[in-house]
Design a protein around this motif. Structure first.
Motif, PDB file in Angstrom:
ATOM      1  N   THR A   1      -8.312 -38.248  63.101  1.00 52.82           N
ATOM      2  CA  THR A   1      -9.500 -38.606  63.883  1.00 52.82           C
ATOM      3  C   THR A   1     -10.252 -39.744  63.214  1.00 52.82           C
ATOM      4  O   THR A   1     -10.626 -40.726  63.855  1.00 52.82           O
ATOM      5  CB  THR A   1     -10.421 -37.391  64.065  1.00 52.82           C
ATOM      6  OG1 THR A   1      -9.712 -36.368  64.757  1.00 52.82           O
ATOM      7  CG2 THR A   1     -11.660 -37.768  64.862  1.00 52.82           C
ATOM      8  N   ILE A   2     -10.488 -39.625  61.913  1.00 51.11           N
ATOM      9  CA  ILE A   2     -11.210 -40.684  61.199  1.00 51.11           C
ATOM     10  C   ILE A   2     -10.432 -41.995  61.252  1.00 51.11           C
ATOM     11  O   ILE A   2     -11.000 -43.058  61.540  1.00 51.11           O
ATOM     12  CB  ILE A   2     -11.482 -40.262  59.744  1.00 51.11           C
ATOM     13  CG1 ILE A   2     -12.502 -39.125  59.708  1.00 51.11           C
ATOM     14  CG2 ILE A   2     -11.989 -41.442  58.921  1.00 51.11           C
ATOM     15  CD1 ILE A   2     -12.722 -38.529  58.333  1.00 51.11           C
TER      16      ILE A   2
ATOM     17  N   GLY B   1     -18.441 -50.537  58.075  1.00 56.30           N
ATOM     18  CA  GLY B   1     -18.421 -49.433  59.021  1.00 56.30           C
ATOM     19  C   GLY B   1     -17.459 -48.357  58.565  1.00 56.30           C
ATOM     20  O   GLY B   1     -16.521 -48.613  57.801  1.00 56.30           O
ATOM     21  N   GLY B   2     -17.667 -47.148  59.016  1.00 58.09           N
ATOM     22  CA  GLY B   2     -16.793 -46.034  58.682  1.00 58.09           C
ATOM     23  C   GLY B   2     -17.017 -44.889  59.642  1.00 58.09           C
ATOM     24  O   GLY B   2     -17.836 -44.981  60.565  1.00 58.09           O
ATOM     25  N   ALA B   3     -16.285 -43.788  59.438  1.00 51.32           N
ATOM     26  CA  ALA B   3     -16.295 -42.700  60.406  1.00 51.32           C
ATOM     27  C   ALA B   3     -16.362 -41.339  59.723  1.00 51.32           C
ATOM     28  O   ALA B   3     -15.975 -41.192  58.556  1.00 51.32           O
ATOM     29  CB  ALA B   3     -15.049 -42.789  61.281  1.00 51.32           C
ATOM     30  N   PHE B   4     -16.843 -40.344  60.474  1.00 54.28           N
ATOM     31  CA  PHE B   4     -16.868 -38.960  59.996  1.00 54.28           C
ATOM     32  C   PHE B   4     -16.573 -38.032  61.163  1.00 54.28           C
ATOM     33  O   PHE B   4     -16.743 -38.397  62.333  1.00 54.28           O
ATOM     34  CB  PHE B   4     -18.215 -38.626  59.341  1.00 54.28           C
ATOM     35  CG  PHE B   4     -19.427 -38.797  60.209  1.00 54.28           C
ATOM     36  CD1 PHE B   4     -19.986 -37.723  60.893  1.00 54.28           C
ATOM     37  CD2 PHE B   4     -20.047 -40.044  60.331  1.00 54.28           C
ATOM     38  CE1 PHE B   4     -21.129 -37.872  61.672  1.00 54.28           C
ATOM     39  CE2 PHE B   4     -21.185 -40.212  61.112  1.00 54.28           C
ATOM     40  CZ  PHE B   4     -21.727 -39.116  61.784  1.00 54.28           C
ATOM     41  N   THR B   5     -16.085 -36.811  60.842  1.00 53.49           N
ATOM     42  CA  THR B   5     -15.659 -35.913  61.909  1.00 53.49           C
ATOM     43  C   THR B   5     -15.829 -34.453  61.523  1.00 53.49           C
ATOM     44  O   THR B   5     -15.971 -34.115  60.339  1.00 53.49           O
ATOM     45  CB  THR B   5     -14.176 -36.162  62.266  1.00 53.49           C
ATOM     46  OG1 THR B   5     -13.840 -35.452  63.458  1.00 53.49           O
ATOM     47  CG2 THR B   5     -13.247 -35.704  61.152  1.00 53.49           C
TER      48      THR B   5
ATOM     49  N   GLY C   1      -6.855 -34.863  67.701  1.00 56.32           N
ATOM     50  CA  GLY C   1      -6.628 -35.858  66.668  1.00 56.32           C
ATOM     51  C   GLY C   1      -7.299 -37.184  66.915  1.00 56.32           C
ATOM     52  O   GLY C   1      -7.006 -38.165  66.218  1.00 56.32           O
ATOM     53  N   ASN C   2      -8.208 -37.235  67.866  1.00 57.63           N
ATOM     54  CA  ASN C   2      -8.881 -38.483  68.204  1.00 57.63           C
ATOM     55  C   ASN C   2     -10.361 -38.199  68.438  1.00 57.63           C
ATOM     56  O   ASN C   2     -10.789 -37.047  68.422  1.00 57.63           O
ATOM     57  CB  ASN C   2      -8.251 -39.089  69.462  1.00 57.63           C
ATOM     58  CG  ASN C   2      -8.363 -40.604  69.503  1.00 57.63           C
ATOM     59  OD1 ASN C   2      -9.328 -41.180  69.015  1.00 57.63           O
ATOM     60  ND2 ASN C   2      -7.363 -41.250  70.086  1.00 57.63           N
TER      61      ASN C   2
END
Length: 205
Positions: free
Chosen positions: A128-129, A112-116, A85-86
């Motif tokens: 995670t995101i 900024g942003g995140a992807f997984t 989960g991280n």
């Protein structure tokens, strides 16, 4: 914004290649925005063996990220496979070294942003995101997700979240990115680049 930093840093760690493919799709989205480009970078693995060290240049794939790559970017897309989960340890290790950039405010007011990518469909895509956004908030970044104006979010039967792009890789043979997952990645990259460009234009007005 000078031409030297008119780029979105697509920074990722990938173990089996799925997150790397997502990074490539995010970069395609960035390329849709005139005046911006994608700079794709990765980080070396970490090892419990204290004698082990990664080569200065990776054998294949994207170059390793430097802190200058991060410091000078106009926007950041952060990608990692899920680990309980991280984010994965190599990416966390790199971010833990950026205290000087936090102290100077180098990333403040940048989008900024995140992807997984996850092995199981409900194996931590959202957590995670969201947890990857925490260091971005500490750096003062402006969080960017994917709006539901991207139809693929409503149509996907695999990965894809409003918090950021995701991919369901499967636990056996690795599943390729679906068309919906690719579309969400590209929309995410385009949105980051567009917002970064508008912010820079307003600063220079």
């Amino acid at each position: 914004m000078s031409e030297a930093n008119n780029y979105v840093l697509v920074l990722y760690y990938s173990r089996t290649g799925q997150t790397a493919e997502m990074a490539s799709q995010v970069a395609r989205g960035v390329a849709r925005v005139g005046g911006m480009e994608a700079r794709v970078r990765t980080v070396p693995s970490v090892s419990p063996d204290t004698e082990a060290s990664a080569p200065a240049v990776p054998d294949a794939g994207a170059p390793y990220c430097s802190k200058d790559d991060l410091k000078n970017c106009a926007a950041l897309a952060l990608g990692s496979p899920t680990r309980f989960g991280n984010m994965a340890a190599p990416l966390k290790y790199f971010l833990d070294s950026t205290g000087d950039l936090w102290l100077s405010g180098a990333l403040a007011d940048k989008p900024g942003g995140a992807f997984t990518s996850t092995g199981s469909l409900h194996g931590g895509q959202e957590t995670t995101i969201l947890s990857m956004m925490l260091p971005l908030l500490h750096h003062g970044m402006i969080l960017c997700g994917v709006p539901y104006s991207e139809n693929a979010l409503n149509e996907t039967t695999s990965g894809g979240t409003p918090y950021g792009p995701s991919h369901w890789a499967g636990t056996g043979d690795q599943q390729p990115l679906t068309d919906h997952e690719k579309a969400i990645c590209q929309t995410f990259g385009q949105r980051l680049a567009s917002i970064a460009l508008r912010l820079a234009t307003n600063r220079n007005a």
